[in-house]
Structure formats: structure tokens, C-alpha cells
Scaffold this motif. Structure first.
Motif, PDB file in Angstrom:
ATOM      1  N   ASN A   1       0.829  -1.209   0.000  1.00 27.36           N
ATOM      2  CA  ASN A   1       0.000   0.000   0.000  1.00 27.36           C
ATOM      3  C   ASN A   1       0.862   1.256   0.000  1.00 27.36           C
ATOM      4  O   ASN A   1       0.524   2.256  -0.648  1.00 27.36           O
ATOM      5  CB  ASN A   1      -0.915   0.008   1.220  1.00 27.36           C
ATOM      6  CG  ASN A   1      -2.023  -1.030   1.116  1.00 27.36           C
ATOM      7  OD1 ASN A   1      -2.388  -1.441   0.019  1.00 27.36           O
ATOM      8  ND2 ASN A   1      -2.552  -1.456   2.246  1.00 27.36           N
TER       9      ASN A   1
ATOM     10  N   ARG B   1      -4.178   8.189  -0.733  1.00 25.00           N
ATOM     11  CA  ARG B   1      -5.043   7.213  -0.085  1.00 25.00           C
ATOM     12  C   ARG B   1      -5.413   7.716   1.302  1.00 25.00           C
ATOM     13  O   ARG B   1      -4.597   8.322   1.988  1.00 25.00           O
ATOM     14  CB  ARG B   1      -4.337   5.863   0.016  1.00 25.00           C
ATOM     15  CG  ARG B   1      -5.169   4.759   0.661  1.00 25.00           C
ATOM     16  CD  ARG B   1      -4.376   3.451   0.705  1.00 25.00           C
ATOM     17  NE  ARG B   1      -5.191   2.358   1.234  1.00 25.00           N
ATOM     18  CZ  ARG B   1      -5.374   2.112   2.514  1.00 25.00           C
ATOM     19  NH1 ARG B   1      -4.800   2.905   3.428  1.00 25.00           N
ATOM     20  NH2 ARG B   1      -6.125   1.099   2.921  1.00 25.00           N
TER      21      ARG B   1
ATOM     22  N   GLU C   1     -10.549   4.025   1.980  1.00 25.16           N
ATOM     23  CA  GLU C   1     -10.967   2.852   2.749  1.00 25.16           C
ATOM     24  C   GLU C   1     -11.885   3.321   3.871  1.00 25.16           C
ATOM     25  O   GLU C   1     -11.564   4.264   4.590  1.00 25.16           O
ATOM     26  CB  GLU C   1      -9.769   2.113   3.343  1.00 25.16           C
ATOM     27  CG  GLU C   1     -10.172   0.904   4.179  1.00 25.16           C
ATOM     28  CD  GLU C   1      -9.005   0.199   4.843  1.00 25.16           C
ATOM     29  OE1 GLU C   1      -9.236  -0.808   5.546  1.00 25.16           O
ATOM     30  OE2 GLU C   1      -7.862   0.670   4.683  1.00 25.16           O
TER      31      GLU C   1
ATOM     32  N   ALA D   1      -7.753   6.378   4.881  1.00 28.74           N
ATOM     33  CA  ALA D   1      -8.533   5.348   5.571  1.00 28.74           C
ATOM     34  C   ALA D   1      -9.306   6.022   6.703  1.00 28.74           C
ATOM     35  O   ALA D   1      -8.707   6.693   7.553  1.00 28.74           O
ATOM     36  CB  ALA D   1      -7.621   4.256   6.122  1.00 28.74           C
TER      37      ALA D   1
END
Length: 328
Positions: free
Chosen positions: A110, A125, A155, A127
Motif C-alpha cells: 500500500n 489514499r 478505505e 482510511a
């Protein structure tokens, strides 16, 4: 398979390294001695079931693989694999280490993907954790984030505040929408209050009280309930409601934090449950449950933005927090 590991016998079943029964090496010692190649070998051993095959996959000689495995066991202070007629098998401690080895490899993957996306200008990204009741609010904010940053990878973790705080501590999520008050050390977190979470009592659509004009809590005192676990705000709140009415707290309960499990149980029984009003409206509109017109006296604690103190948020996390503030 007698040469799968060395012949000294230190990997025979039951022969744990000395530290296994006592104190393990310190985190600093483990970090300084472990290498990514050893971690990769560990998962290869688990997948191949043979030191010879794992060495081939890793492009290593078998003696080098044996040495790497022993170095890892020595660094951790436990025996990770036993010999057997079928090859090598992970010990119980070994299976625990393998699970974390896979997490480490996933995190590195990741990391690489996120760096590549940032370098190529395709976004990053983020989360995010959310409690069930905040999910509609959070998803609206995420939709806005995607409008601004269409290539961002997102996410979403929906769980109780207590479990999300663990993920926050582990760095698995960047921030959470929930409550830091459930922690035994709330001072470890930054908390910015957002909004209240109206609650309601729900049932299956065929429940005898589903079409009632008014429902008193006393009428539900003998019912079977679906509730969050005993230390969660929603559970504390409904128990307080019962006490205000001078009623006995429900004892016949099923505990779950899953809205899907809750709705499924309601459809198959005469049970009742506590649910955030926004979530209940969603399921009620699809005729999957009924909202009982019960008069409730108190409100549950507000939820908010929770981040770990002394950590630096990414630009995406800061942008998302700003969107949350704007739509609040």
C-alpha cells in the motif's frame, strides 16, 4: 523431509526457544534484527509448506533460507515452525507471526502504491473509520472528497468507537468519526464534536407493535433485545432509559454491532433493537424494519472527529476534515 531444517532438534515439536515461556525480546531489539526478506520468507514457507520450495520462490539457497529462518526465530525468541513428515508446519506462535507478516507485506504494498500515485499525480489514499450512526454523514463527505480528488483511494471501516480507536493507535486508519470518551485514556486523542446521534427503537415489520400509534418502554420490558456490548454508548443510553422509567434493564439480549445482523434477526423474530435514527430510516424506507413510536427521554452523546495526538495528518485527511466541518 529430514533435512527441511537443521538436525540439531531445536525445531522439533514442543522444543520452543527459551524466551517463549518467559519475556520476549524488546520491540527495539526485534526491529533492529528483522529484515523484510525474512518476513517474505515467512509467508513463502507458509504457502509452500517446504523450506526447499520456499527457498526457490525466494531465489535463495536452502542453507540461506534455513539461516534466515533461524535468525528470525532468534530475533523473536520463539520457534515458528516444526518439522513433520509432510514438510514444515507453523507452530501456534508461528501462525500468529505469519498473520502479522502478511499485514507488513500488505502495508508495504500500500505504501508503494500510494507513493506511486502521489508521484504520478493520481491522488493519494485515506482510511477513515466511522460508527454506524455517522455513516450517512461520512459517506456524503466522502462523495464530496471524490468530486474534488477523483483519483483518491478511500478505505472506510465501520465499527464501534472502541475498536476504531485500536485501529487509530495502530495507524490503520487516519482518523475516525466516533467518540474518544470510550477510551480509558481519552487524553491521547484530539476530539472535535460534530453532531448528535438521535436514537430509536426498531422491530421487524411484522412485530405486533410495528403499527401502534404509541409504544411505552414498559411494553418492551419483557422483550428480547439486540444491543451493542455493555460498555458502548448506545447500550449505556438504553439502560439509562429503562432506569428512568423504573424498569428492569433487559437481560435477554443478543449483542452485536452489525446493522445487517440486527436487521436479519429482526426479520426472523419478535426481537427489538436500538438503532441510530438515520440508519433506521434507511432500512424502514425499504420496508426492512419498523420504527416503534416510543417516547425516549434522553439523547445519546454527540460524535465527532477523532485523531491521534502528536501525529501529522496527510493533506487528504485535512481536506476531508474541512469537508466534514463545512457540511456539519
Amino acid at each position: 523431509m529430514s533435512n527441511e531444517l537443521n538436525s540439531s532438534g531445536d525445531n522439533q515439536p514442543g522444543n520452543q526457544l527459551p524466551a517463549a515461556a518467559g519475556e520476549l525480546p524488546s520491540v527495539g531489539s526485534i526491529v533492529s534484527r528483522l529484515r523484510f526478506r525474512q518476513v517474505a520468507l515467512l509467508t513463502a514457507l507458509d504457502e509452500q509448506g517446504s523450506l526447499h520450495k520456499a527457498a526457490e520462490v525466494m531465489h535463495m539457497t536452502q542453507p540461506a533460507a534455513t539461516k534466515a529462518l533461524h535468525e528470525m526465530e532468534d530475533a523473536l525468541g520463539v520457534t515458528l515452525f516444526d518439522r513433520s513428515p509432510r514438510g514444515i508446519e507453523a507452530t501456534e506462535l508461528g501462525r500468529c507471526v505469519i498473520r502479522y507478516a502478511r499485514l507488513i507485506q500488505s502495508d508495504v504494498s500500500n505504501l508503494r502504491d500510494e507513493l506511486q500515485n502521489m508521484i504520478s499525480g493520481r491522488g493519494g489514499r485515506i482510511a477513515i473509520g466511522t460508527i454506524m450512526g455517522a455513516a450517512p454523514f461520512v459517506t456524503r463527505a466522502l462523495s464530496r472528497l471524490r468530486e474534488i480528488q477523483p483519483d483518491v483511494s478511500i478505505e472506510i471501516v465501520e465499527d464501534t468507537s472502541a475498536r476504531q480507536l485500536l485501529l487509530l493507535d495502530q495507524g490503520r486508519i487516519d482518523l475516525m468519526i466516533g467518540r474518544s470518551s470510550v477510551s480509558s485514556q481519552p487524553n491521547l486523542y484530539n476530539y472535535e464534536m460534530l453532531r448528535g446521534e438521535p436514537m430509536c427503537i426498531v422491530s421487524g415489520v411484522d412485530h405486533p407493535l410495528a403499527t401502534a400509534q404509541k409504544v411505552r418502554l414498559q411494553e418492551l420490558s419483557d422483550a428480547s433485545w439486540i444491543l451493542y456490548s455493555s460498555n458502548m454508548p448506545m447500550r449505556i443510553w438504553i439502560e439509562h432509559e429503562f432506569k428512568l422509567e423504573g424498569l428492569k434493564v433487559p437481560g435477554n439480549v443478543i449483542e452485536t454491532a452489525s446493522p445487517f445482523v440486527t436487521v436479519t434477526l429482526l426479520a426472523q423474530s419478535s426481537m427489538v433493537a436500538v438503532m441510530p435514527l438515520d440508519i433506521a430510516h434507511f432500512f424502514a424506507a425499504k420496508q426492512m424494519l419498523g420504527i416503534l413510536p416510543a417516547s425516549l427521554k434522553t439523547r445519546i452523546e454527540h460524535y465527532g472527529i477523532v485523531t491521534r495526538k502528536n501525529t501529522t495528518l496527510s493533506s487528504l485527511a485535512k481536506m476531508f476534515i474541512q469537508i466534514l466541518r463545512q457540511q456539519n
